[in-house]
Design a protein around this motif. Sequence first.
Motif, mmCIF file in Angstrom:
data_model
loop_
_atom_site.group_PDB
_atom_site.id
_atom_site.type_symbol
_atom_site.label_atom_id
_atom_site.label_comp_id
_atom_site.label_asym_id
_atom_site.label_seq_id
_atom_site.Cartn_x
_atom_site.Cartn_y
_atom_site.Cartn_z
ATOM 1 N N TRP A 19 0.813 -1.219 0.000
ATOM 2 C CA TRP A 19 0.000 0.000 0.000
ATOM 3 C C TRP A 19 0.842 1.262 0.000
ATOM 4 O O TRP A 19 0.346 2.349 -0.277
ATOM 5 C CB TRP A 19 -0.918 0.002 1.234
ATOM 6 N N CYS A 47 -1.206 5.561 10.738
ATOM 7 C CA CYS A 47 -0.343 6.422 9.902
ATOM 8 C C CYS A 47 0.693 5.649 9.112
ATOM 9 O O CYS A 47 1.170 6.128 8.079
ATOM 10 C CB CYS A 47 0.340 7.476 10.757
ATOM 11 N N GLY A 48 1.043 4.434 9.585
ATOM 12 C CA GLY A 48 2.077 3.686 8.892
ATOM 13 C C GLY A 48 3.324 4.526 8.694
ATOM 14 O O GLY A 48 3.717 5.309 9.573
ATOM 15 N N ALA A 50 3.520 6.690 6.146
ATOM 16 C CA ALA A 50 3.075 7.677 5.155
ATOM 17 C C ALA A 50 3.846 8.995 5.317
ATOM 18 O O ALA A 50 3.941 9.520 6.432
ATOM 19 C CB ALA A 50 1.580 7.917 5.303
ATOM 20 N N PHE A 95 -8.892 2.096 18.480
ATOM 21 C CA PHE A 95 -10.199 1.882 19.106
ATOM 22 C C PHE A 95 -10.146 2.101 20.625
ATOM 23 O O PHE A 95 -11.181 2.127 21.281
ATOM 24 C CB PHE A 95 -10.723 0.483 18.788
HETATM 25 C C1 LIG Z 1 -2.794 -0.196 4.915
HETATM 26 S S1 LIG Z 1 -1.762 0.498 6.169
HETATM 27 C C2 LIG Z 1 -1.787 2.229 5.749
HETATM 28 C C3 LIG Z 1 -0.654 3.018 6.349
HETATM 29 C C4 LIG Z 1 -0.632 4.513 6.003
HETATM 30 N N1 LIG Z 1 -1.883 5.172 6.306
HETATM 31 C C5 LIG Z 1 -0.247 4.758 4.582
HETATM 32 O O1 LIG Z 1 -0.962 5.469 3.861
HETATM 33 O O2 LIG Z 1 0.812 4.255 4.154
HETATM 34 C C6 LIG Z 1 -2.809 0.428 7.591
HETATM 35 C C7 LIG Z 1 -2.117 0.872 8.869
HETATM 36 O O3 LIG Z 1 -3.076 0.873 9.921
HETATM 37 C C8 LIG Z 1 -2.480 0.333 11.090
HETATM 38 N N2 LIG Z 1 -3.571 -0.203 11.917
HETATM 39 C C9 LIG Z 1 -4.391 -1.233 11.614
HETATM 40 N N3 LIG Z 1 -5.277 -1.435 12.598
HETATM 41 C C10 LIG Z 1 -5.025 -0.483 13.538
HETATM 42 C C11 LIG Z 1 -5.599 -0.171 14.810
HETATM 43 N N4 LIG Z 1 -6.637 -0.865 15.293
HETATM 44 N N5 LIG Z 1 -5.083 0.858 15.509
HETATM 45 C C12 LIG Z 1 -4.035 1.579 15.023
HETATM 46 N N6 LIG Z 1 -3.450 1.320 13.835
HETATM 47 C C13 LIG Z 1 -3.937 0.299 13.102
HETATM 48 C C14 LIG Z 1 -1.503 -0.707 10.587
HETATM 49 O O4 LIG Z 1 -0.484 -1.004 11.524
HETATM 50 C C15 LIG Z 1 -0.981 -0.037 9.319
HETATM 51 O O5 LIG Z 1 0.170 0.723 9.565
#
Ligand SMILES: C[S@@+](CC[C@H](N)C(=O)[O-])C[C@H]1O[C@@H](n2cnc3c(N)ncnc32)[C@H](O)[C@@H]1O
Length: 193
Positions: A19, A47-48, A50, A95
């Motif tokens: 992604w 935020c990953g 990003a 959450f």
């Molecule tokens: C598909 S990635 C997108 C990352 C970033 N937004 C980007 O555009 O590159 C989804 C992100 O959401 C985080 N994530 C998933 N479930 C989460 C949760 N319940 N609480 C916090 N972060 C979460 C993951 O660790 C991951 O970094």
Amino acid sequence: MMEPVLDWEQRYQDAATAWERGALNPAFEVWRDQLGIDSGIVIVPGCGRAPEVVEFAARGWDVIGVDLAETPVIFQREALANAGLSGSVEQANLFEWNPPVPADLVYEQTCLCALHPNQWRAYESALHRWLKPGGHLAAMFMQKEGEGGPPFHCGIDAMRNLFHEETWQWSEQLYRSEHQIGVCELAFLLTRR
Ligand SMILES: C[S@@+](CC[C@H](N)C(=O)[O-])C[C@H]1O[C@@H](n2cnc3c(N)ncnc32)[C@H](O)[C@@H]1O
């Protein structure tokens, strides 16, 4: 029905992060033009790695990144420090997290589509709770061919039902960007009522 447990940290460890765009989302400037402001508190959930986190800080926002996984949290903290910028990046389950004060903007980029649809109502409630009345949600809704995921298809009818007009005011569609893991993403600016 229980939502599947996804090991996000493992994905970072395995470099299974298709992604990641590796550059600012082209919709970023469109949102900024639409908002017309460059200050306030912005939350970037999931935020990953990003680059928008550092970009917001560079442009004068008080940025708060939140992510469950350790690797992107360390990455964002180092990226901010290396750029000589301040910002907060918290390792937390969104959450179970709340900001210290209500925010002006939430930047939603490929977090919703990474969450199981069973979690979407709770996510929408969290975003609404985090924002000031009149605050904005910069939303990038991932469109995908077929079912399955993650990422999960965020069809616009489902999004309009989730982010209901009674509690969110929608802009017109602001941008359509291509993404390697989806067909495209559709950008909107929603205002919290
Ligand atoms: C598909 S990635 C997108 C990352 C970033 N937004 C980007 O555009 O590159 C989804 C992100 O959401 C985080 N994530 C998933 N479930 C989460 C949760 N319940 N609480 C916090 N972060 C979460 C993951 O660790 C991951 O970094």
